[in-house]
Write a protein that holds these residues in place. Structure first.
Motif, short mmCIF file in Angstrom:
data_model
loop_
_atom_site.label_atom_id
_atom_site.label_comp_id
_atom_site.label_asym_id
_atom_site.label_seq_id
_atom_site.Cartn_x
_atom_site.Cartn_y
_atom_site.Cartn_z
N UNK A 27 0.85 -1.19 0.00
CA UNK A 27 0.00 0.00 0.00
C UNK A 27 0.89 1.24 0.00
N UNK A 28 0.60 2.17 -0.89
CA UNK A 28 1.29 3.46 -0.92
C UNK A 28 0.26 4.54 -0.58
N UNK A 29 0.60 5.41 0.36
CA UNK A 29 -0.33 6.44 0.80
C UNK A 29 0.33 7.81 0.79
N UNK A 30 -0.49 8.81 0.49
CA UNK A 30 -0.10 10.21 0.55
C UNK A 30 -0.77 10.79 1.79
N UNK A 31 0.01 11.25 2.74
CA UNK A 31 -0.50 11.66 4.04
C UNK A 31 -0.49 13.18 4.15
N UNK A 83 7.02 14.83 -4.25
CA UNK A 83 7.38 16.05 -4.98
C UNK A 83 6.59 17.28 -4.55
N UNK A 84 5.36 17.08 -4.07
CA UNK A 84 4.56 18.23 -3.64
C UNK A 84 4.83 18.61 -2.18
N UNK A 85 5.83 17.95 -1.56
CA UNK A 85 6.21 18.28 -0.19
C UNK A 85 5.46 17.50 0.87
N UNK A 86 4.46 16.71 0.48
CA UNK A 86 3.70 15.94 1.45
C UNK A 86 4.42 14.63 1.79
N UNK A 87 3.95 14.02 2.87
CA UNK A 87 4.54 12.77 3.33
C UNK A 87 3.95 11.60 2.56
N UNK A 88 4.82 10.71 2.09
CA UNK A 88 4.38 9.47 1.47
C UNK A 88 4.87 8.29 2.29
N UNK A 89 4.08 7.24 2.36
CA UNK A 89 4.51 6.03 3.07
C UNK A 89 4.23 4.80 2.21
N UNK A 90 5.04 3.78 2.43
CA UNK A 90 4.78 2.46 1.87
C UNK A 90 4.56 1.51 3.04
N UNK A 91 3.52 0.72 2.95
CA UNK A 91 3.19 -0.21 4.02
C UNK A 91 2.85 -1.57 3.43
N UNK A 92 2.92 -2.60 4.25
CA UNK A 92 2.59 -3.95 3.79
C UNK A 92 1.53 -4.56 4.70
N UNK A 93 0.69 -5.39 4.10
CA UNK A 93 -0.40 -6.03 4.82
C UNK A 93 0.08 -7.19 5.67
#
Length: 202
Positions: A27-31, A83-93
């Motif tokens: 899962x990739x999320x933009x926080x 690139x827009x300065x926001x936090x991104x995360x990668x997570x696994x189930x």
């Protein structure tokens, strides 16, 4: 931790999303919302995961949404600046769970008291479902990524094949949620087999 009868319940933060996360999935999320920035901070600090549940009503942003009762624990593997300065995360189930009780904290973050589901047993893919393993292999060859490099033994694991097909086939989210909630890997393969003709005729 609390108990419901003889079942021990753990308290975890919940992240309702318009997606279904499966055990072993990614899962990739933009926080960007403060409540979820706090969630990422706390999970990273404590080495804990958060629950991903499909949204049944509401939206991902704004007022707390109503999540499905069955979800999957996500563990953060990496975080980075987008690139827009926001936090991104990668997570696994990881493990699946059922929410027994939920509440909304003052910051708008939903917490749930959850009972963990046991891991599914490793069951070989039966001959009548061999086509599903072949379809999955072809899908992964086109998609690339981590699962495309999986060991051959994985393609004879009914649970793994079922979860990966549930991710990669163009299913409705309600169908994915149904597949997540099945506790028998062979029943999941049966359900997926019934879906295949729909895509072959498209």
């Amino acid at each position: 931790m609390s108990t419901l009868g003889a079942v021990a319940l753990d308290d975890i933060p919940l992240f309702p999303l318009n997606t279904v996360l499966f055990p072993g999935g990614s899962l990739a999320l933009r926080i960007f919302e403060p409540r979820y920035l706090a969630l990422v901070r706390d999970c990273t600090k404590n080495g804990q995961g958060f629950g991903v549940c499909l949204i049944l009503s509401g939206t991902e942003a704004g007022l707390p949404a109503a999540p499905a009762a069955v979800g999957t624990l996500a563990r953060i593997d990496d975080f980075y600046t987008l690139p827009d300065g926001l936090l991104g995360i990668r997570a696994s189930g990881s493990r699946r769970f059922r929410v027994a009780h939920s509440r909304v904290r003052d910051n708008g973050l939903v917490h749930g008291e959850v009972a963990w589901w046991p891991d599914e047993p490793v069951v070989p893919v039966p001959p009548e479902h061999g086509l599903l393993a072949t379809i999955l292999e072809r899908l992964l060859e086109r998609a690339g990524g981590e699962h495309a490099r999986a060991e051959r033994a994985r393609f004879d694991d009914a649970s793994w094949v079922g979860f990966r097909l549930a991710e990669f086939l163009p299913l409705e989210m309600s169908e994915r949620q149904h597949l997540l909630q099945l506790s028998d890997p062979l029943a999941r393969l049966d359900a997926l087999t019934r879906c295949i003709p729909r895509f072959q005729s498209a």
